[in-house]
Write a protein that holds these residues in place. Structure first.
Motif, PDB file in Angstrom:
ATOM      1  N   SER A 132       0.504  -1.161   0.456  1.00  0.00           N
ATOM      2  CA  SER A 132       0.179   0.189   0.325  1.00  0.00           C
ATOM      3  C   SER A 132       0.939   1.214   0.333  1.00  0.00           C
ATOM      4  CB  SER A 132      -0.869   0.133   1.377  1.00  0.00           C
ATOM      5  OG  SER A 132      -2.085  -0.799   0.826  1.00  0.00           O
ATOM      6  N   ALA A 135       1.947   1.534  -3.271  1.00  0.00           N
ATOM      7  CA  ALA A 135       0.746   2.171  -4.703  1.00  0.00           C
ATOM      8  C   ALA A 135       0.587   3.212  -4.419  1.00  0.00           C
ATOM      9  CB  ALA A 135      -0.293   1.443  -4.480  1.00  0.00           C
ATOM     10  N   VAL A 176      -3.197   3.603   4.691  1.00  0.00           N
ATOM     11  CA  VAL A 176      -1.673   3.647   4.200  1.00  0.00           C
ATOM     12  C   VAL A 176      -1.275   4.218   2.707  1.00  0.00           C
ATOM     13  CG1 VAL A 176       0.009   2.485   3.986  1.00  0.00           C
ATOM     14  CG2 VAL A 176      -1.614   2.015   5.632  1.00  0.00           C
ATOM     15  N   GLY A 178      -3.512   6.579   0.968  1.00  0.00           N
ATOM     16  CA  GLY A 178      -4.405   7.910   1.030  1.00  0.00           C
ATOM     17  C   GLY A 178      -3.128   8.492   1.468  1.00  0.00           C
ATOM     18  N   LEU A 197     -13.669   9.140   6.393  1.00  0.00           N
ATOM     19  CA  LEU A 197     -14.669   8.960   7.093  1.00  0.00           C
ATOM     20  C   LEU A 197     -14.532   8.604   8.546  1.00  0.00           C
ATOM     21  CD1 LEU A 197     -17.535   5.782   6.634  1.00  0.00           C
ATOM     22  CD2 LEU A 197     -17.574   8.239   6.341  1.00  0.00           C
ATOM     23  N   ALA A 236      -8.630   5.741  -2.622  1.00  0.00           N
ATOM     24  CA  ALA A 236      -8.192   4.787  -1.224  1.00  0.00           C
ATOM     25  C   ALA A 236      -8.373   4.670  -0.433  1.00  0.00           C
ATOM     26  CB  ALA A 236      -6.900   5.970  -1.171  1.00  0.00           C
ATOM     27  N   VAL A 237      -9.656   4.174  -0.459  1.00  0.00           N
ATOM     28  CA  VAL A 237     -10.195   3.680   0.329  1.00  0.00           C
ATOM     29  C   VAL A 237     -10.319   2.390   0.766  1.00  0.00           C
ATOM     30  CG1 VAL A 237     -12.221   5.612   0.618  1.00  0.00           C
ATOM     31  CG2 VAL A 237     -12.712   3.146  -0.534  1.00  0.00           C
ATOM     32  N   VAL A 239     -13.150  -0.803   2.796  1.00  0.00           N
ATOM     33  CA  VAL A 239     -13.591  -0.999   3.941  1.00  0.00           C
ATOM     34  C   VAL A 239     -13.436  -2.360   4.172  1.00  0.00           C
ATOM     35  CG1 VAL A 239     -16.348  -2.060   5.109  1.00  0.00           C
ATOM     36  CG2 VAL A 239     -15.091   0.130   3.875  1.00  0.00           C
ATOM     37  N   VAL A 265      -6.868   3.307  -6.420  1.00  0.00           N
ATOM     38  CA  VAL A 265      -6.120   2.811  -6.186  1.00  0.00           C
ATOM     39  C   VAL A 265      -7.031   1.065  -5.893  1.00  0.00           C
ATOM     40  CG1 VAL A 265      -3.592   2.156  -5.244  1.00  0.00           C
ATOM     41  CG2 VAL A 265      -4.904   4.236  -5.843  1.00  0.00           C
ATOM     42  N   ASP A 268      -8.962  -2.924  -6.789  1.00  0.00           N
ATOM     43  CA  ASP A 268      -8.459  -3.862  -6.838  1.00  0.00           C
ATOM     44  C   ASP A 268      -9.638  -4.442  -5.255  1.00  0.00           C
ATOM     45  OD1 ASP A 268      -7.954  -2.814  -4.065  1.00  0.00           O
ATOM     46  OD2 ASP A 268      -5.527  -4.228  -4.223  1.00  0.00           O
ATOM     47  N   MET A 299      -0.826  -2.050  -9.036  1.00  0.00           N
ATOM     48  CA  MET A 299       0.344  -0.959  -8.862  1.00  0.00           C
ATOM     49  C   MET A 299       1.842  -1.348  -8.866  1.00  0.00           C
ATOM     50  SD  MET A 299      -1.995   2.124  -8.203  1.00  0.00           S
ATOM     51  CE  MET A 299      -0.821   3.234  -8.848  1.00  0.00           C
TER      52      MET A 299
HETATM   53  P1  NAD Z   1      -6.701   1.556   4.656  1.00  0.00           P
HETATM   54  O1  NAD Z   1      -7.415   0.774   5.569  1.00  0.00           O
HETATM   55  O2  NAD Z   1      -4.795   1.421   5.676  1.00  0.00           O
HETATM   56  O3  NAD Z   1      -7.246   3.150   4.549  1.00  0.00           O
HETATM   57  C1  NAD Z   1      -7.931   3.043   4.002  1.00  0.00           C
HETATM   58  C2  NAD Z   1      -8.952   4.126   4.339  1.00  0.00           C
HETATM   59  O4  NAD Z   1     -10.474   4.262   3.733  1.00  0.00           O
HETATM   60  C3  NAD Z   1      -9.126   4.324   6.049  1.00  0.00           C
HETATM   61  O5  NAD Z   1      -8.833   5.441   6.821  1.00  0.00           O
HETATM   62  C4  NAD Z   1     -10.610   4.559   6.290  1.00  0.00           C
HETATM   63  O6  NAD Z   1     -11.174   4.957   7.161  1.00  0.00           O
HETATM   64  C5  NAD Z   1     -11.155   5.216   4.074  1.00  0.00           C
HETATM   65  N1  NAD Z   1     -12.288   4.942   4.164  1.00  0.00           N
HETATM   66  C6  NAD Z   1     -13.570   3.305   4.629  1.00  0.00           C
HETATM   67  N2  NAD Z   1     -14.550   4.263   4.464  1.00  0.00           N
HETATM   68  C7  NAD Z   1     -14.359   5.255   3.346  1.00  0.00           C
HETATM   69  C8  NAD Z   1     -15.301   6.232   2.726  1.00  0.00           C
HETATM   70  N3  NAD Z   1     -17.044   5.488   2.889  1.00  0.00           N
HETATM   71  N4  NAD Z   1     -15.004   7.235   2.628  1.00  0.00           N
HETATM   72  C9  NAD Z   1     -13.256   7.880   2.230  1.00  0.00           C
HETATM   73  N5  NAD Z   1     -12.497   7.060   3.484  1.00  0.00           N
HETATM   74  C10 NAD Z   1     -12.876   5.764   3.619  1.00  0.00           C
HETATM   75  O7  NAD Z   1      -6.095   0.816   3.449  1.00  0.00           O
HETATM   76  P2  NAD Z   1      -5.012   1.009   2.191  1.00  0.00           P
HETATM   77  O8  NAD Z   1      -3.813  -0.389   3.256  1.00  0.00           O
HETATM   78  O9  NAD Z   1      -4.658   2.316   1.961  1.00  0.00           O
HETATM   79  O10 NAD Z   1      -5.714   0.475   1.263  1.00  0.00           O
HETATM   80  C11 NAD Z   1      -6.706   1.161   0.309  1.00  0.00           C
HETATM   81  C12 NAD Z   1      -6.355   0.285  -1.265  1.00  0.00           C
HETATM   82  O11 NAD Z   1      -6.395   0.166  -2.300  1.00  0.00           O
HETATM   83  C13 NAD Z   1      -7.406  -1.457  -0.694  1.00  0.00           C
HETATM   84  O12 NAD Z   1      -8.585  -1.788  -1.447  1.00  0.00           O
HETATM   85  C14 NAD Z   1      -6.270  -1.733  -0.864  1.00  0.00           C
HETATM   86  O13 NAD Z   1      -6.479  -3.142  -1.445  1.00  0.00           O
HETATM   87  C15 NAD Z   1      -5.965  -1.013  -2.071  1.00  0.00           C
HETATM   88  N6  NAD Z   1      -3.993  -1.145  -2.725  1.00  0.00           N
HETATM   89  C16 NAD Z   1      -4.082  -1.711  -3.881  1.00  0.00           C
HETATM   90  C17 NAD Z   1      -3.385  -1.515  -4.766  1.00  0.00           C
HETATM   91  C18 NAD Z   1      -2.839  -1.693  -6.281  1.00  0.00           C
HETATM   92  O14 NAD Z   1      -1.644  -2.100  -6.906  1.00  0.00           O
HETATM   93  N7  NAD Z   1      -3.187  -1.180  -7.025  1.00  0.00           N
HETATM   94  C19 NAD Z   1      -1.493  -1.755  -3.904  1.00  0.00           C
HETATM   95  C20 NAD Z   1      -1.855  -1.950  -3.068  1.00  0.00           C
HETATM   96  C21 NAD Z   1      -3.664  -1.608  -1.950  1.00  0.00           C
END
Ligand code: NAD
Length: 360
Positions: A132, A135, A176, A178, A197, A236-237, A239, A265, A268, A299
Motif C-alpha cells: 500500500s 501503490a 496507508v 492515501g 470517514l 484509496a478507501v 472497508v 488504487v 482491487d 501497481m
Molecule cells: P487502509 O485501511 O490503510 O485505509 C483505508 C482508509 O479508507 C481508512 O482510513 C478508512 O477510514 C477509509 N475509508 C473507508 N470508507 C471510506 C469512505 N466512505 N470515505 C472515505 N474514506 C473511507 O487501506 P490501504 O492500505 O490504504 O488500502 C486502500 C486500498 O488500496 C485497498 O482497496 C487496497 O486493497 C488497495 N491497494 C491497491 C493496490 C494496487 O496496486 N491497486 C496496492 C495496494 C493497495
C-alpha cells in the motif's frame, strides 16, 4: 531449516521473496537457502549476489523440495504438483478468490501461511502495508504523468511554477495508500485535500501534515464539491472484507474538469469510482467523459525492485521466526497464527471458508 525461494512464474511478476541480504541473514542463523537460478533477475538481483550471500542456486523442483518455501504470489496450477504434506508455504495466498488453489493445498495437506492475514495487535496487516505504501506513492507519480497533455491530461504540472497555481489533488481515503499519495503530492507542491470517514484519522493527518493538506469529512456533498475542482483524484478507501463503496458516481463525472485524472488504487476491491474498471500496466488508462481513468490492480508490479525490498523488510522477521521455531512460531505469536490458512488438510481461516463455502 532448509528454505526454498522459487522464481515467480506469474505473468509480469518480477518480485522475488528474499533479497541476497535476507538470504545472508538466514544463512548466518544456520539455515540452508535454496534459490532458483534467475529468481531475482526481475528485481535486478543476480545469481552471483545470491551465491555470494551463501545461497545454493538450484532448479525450481529443488527449491520446492525445501521444508519451507517462501514466495511472493500464490502457486499457479503448474506448481500444484510441488505441494505436499510436510511443506510450509509462506506467501500471499488470497484464497478467498482462489477455489482451485485452496482445494490443491487442502488435498496436499500443505501448511499455508498467508501474508495477507498476518495481523498486528492493533488489527493492522503488516505484510499488506508495504505494498500500500508503494501503490500510494506511485498513485501521485502516475497521476502527474497522465496530467501531461500528450498523455490525455489537462497539460498541468502538479506543482505549478512561480506565478502559476499548482494542481489540486483530492485523495479519498486517508489510510496507508492515501497518506503516502498525499505525502508525494505535498512534496511535489500540489494543493492537497484528503477525505476520510474516520475523524480520528483526519486528526492524525491534520497533525502530521502541519497545515499542508486540507482534511474533510467524507460525505457525499463534500466529495461532489471536491472532485469538481480537482485536477487529480486518487481513490484509496478500504472497508475491510467488503467491496469498496462507489463514492464518485457516474452522474458526478461530467462535473469534473476535462482532462482531469482519476487513479483508483482501490480498484482491487472493485474501486471507489463507479466508472473504474481494472486495467493492466500494458494498457493502463482509458477516458470517460473527458476524465482519464487509471485502474491498474497491481501497481507495485511496475517497481519490482522497490517492492521486493519493501516486502522483504516486513516478511524477513516472520520468516526468521518460522525457520527457527517451525510451527512453534505461530504458538508464540497469535498475530502470525492468524496467517495460517491451511493446515494438514483443514481450512483454518474462517473468512476464506465463508467465501468459498468450505468448512473451516
Ligand atoms: P487502509 O485501511 O490503510 O485505509 C483505508 C482508509 O479508507 C481508512 O482510513 C478508512 O477510514 C477509509 N475509508 C473507508 N470508507 C471510506 C469512505 N466512505 N470515505 C472515505 N474514506 C473511507 O487501506 P490501504 O492500505 O490504504 O488500502 C486502500 C486500498 O488500496 C485497498 O482497496 C487496497 O486493497 C488497495 N491497494 C491497491 C493496490 C494496487 O496496486 N491497486 C496496492 C495496494 C493497495
Amino acid at each position: 531449516m532448509i528454505i526454498g525461494i522459487p522464481k515467480e512464474i506469474k505473468t509480469l511478476e518480477n518480485r522475488v521473496a528474499m533479497t541476497p541480504g535476507a538470504v545472508e541473514t538466514l544463512v548466518r542463523q544456520g539455515h540452508t537457502l535454496l534459490v532458483e537460478a534467475g529468481a531475482g533477475l526481475g528485481s535486478g538481483l543476480s545469481d552471483e549476489e545470491y551465491a555470494a550471500a551463501g545461497a545454493k542456486m538450484v532448479t525450481a523442483a529443488e527449491a520446492w523440495g525445501a521444508q519451507m518455501v517462501i514466495k511472493v504470489k500464490e502457486p499457479l496450477e503448474s506448481e500444484f504438483g510441488f505441494l505436499r504434506k510436510d511443506l510450509i508455504l509462506f506467501t500471499y495466498l488470497h484464497l478467498a478468490a482462489a477455489g482451485s488453489l485452496t482445494r490443491a493445498l487442502l488435498k496436499a495437506g500443505t501448511i499455508g501461511i498467508a501474508y495477507e492475514t498476518v495481523t498486528l495487535p492493533d488489527g493492522s496487516l503488516p505484510l499488506l502495508t508495504p505494498m500500500s505504501e508503494v501503490a500510494g506513492r506511485m498513485a501521485t507519480q502516475v497521476g502527474a504523468h497522465y496530467l501531461e497533455k500528450n498523455q490525455g491530461g489537462r497539460g498541468m504540472l502538479l506543482g505549478g511554477v512561480p506565478g502559476v497555481a499548482p494542481a489540486s489533488v483530492v485523495v479519498i481515503g486517508g489510510g496507508v495508500v492515501g497518506t503516502n499519495a498525499a505525502r508525494i503530492a505535498v512534496g511535489m507542491g500540489a494543493q492537497v485535500t484528503i477525505l476520510d470517514l474516520s475523524h480520528r484519522r483526519l486528526q492524525y493527518l491534520d497533525d502530521i501534515f502541519q497545515g499542508r493538506v486540507t482534511t474533510m469529512a467524507s460525505t457525499e456533498p463534500n466529495i461532489r464539491a471536491a472532485i469538481q475542482s480537482a485536477d487529480l483524484v486518487i481513490g484509496a478507501v478500504l472497508v475491510p472484507g467488503a467491496k469498496a463503496p462507489k463514492l464518485v458516481t457516474r452522474e458526478m463525472l461530467p462535473t469534473m474538469k476535462e482532462g482531469s485524472v482519476i487513479v483508483d488504487v482501490a480498484v482491487d476491491q472493485g474501486g471507489c469510482v463507479e466508472t473504474i474498471k481494472a486495467t493492466t500496466h500494458d494498457n493502463p488508462v482509458y477516458t470517460v467523459d473527458g476524465v482519464v481513468h487509471y485502474g491498474v490492480a497491481n501497481m507495485p508490479g511496475a517497481v519490482p525492485r522497490t517492492s521486493t525490498f519493501a516486502l522483504v523488510n516486513q516478511t524477513l522477521p516472520y520468516a526468521m521466526r518460522i525457520a527457527r521455531d517451525g510451527m512453534g512460531a505461530l504458538k508464540k505469536d497469535p498475530g502470525l497464527a492468524l496467517g495460517l490458512n491451511t493446515f494438514e488438510g483443514k481450512l483454518t481461516c474462517p473468512a476464506v471458508g465463508q467465501a468459498l463455502g468450505i468448512d473451516s
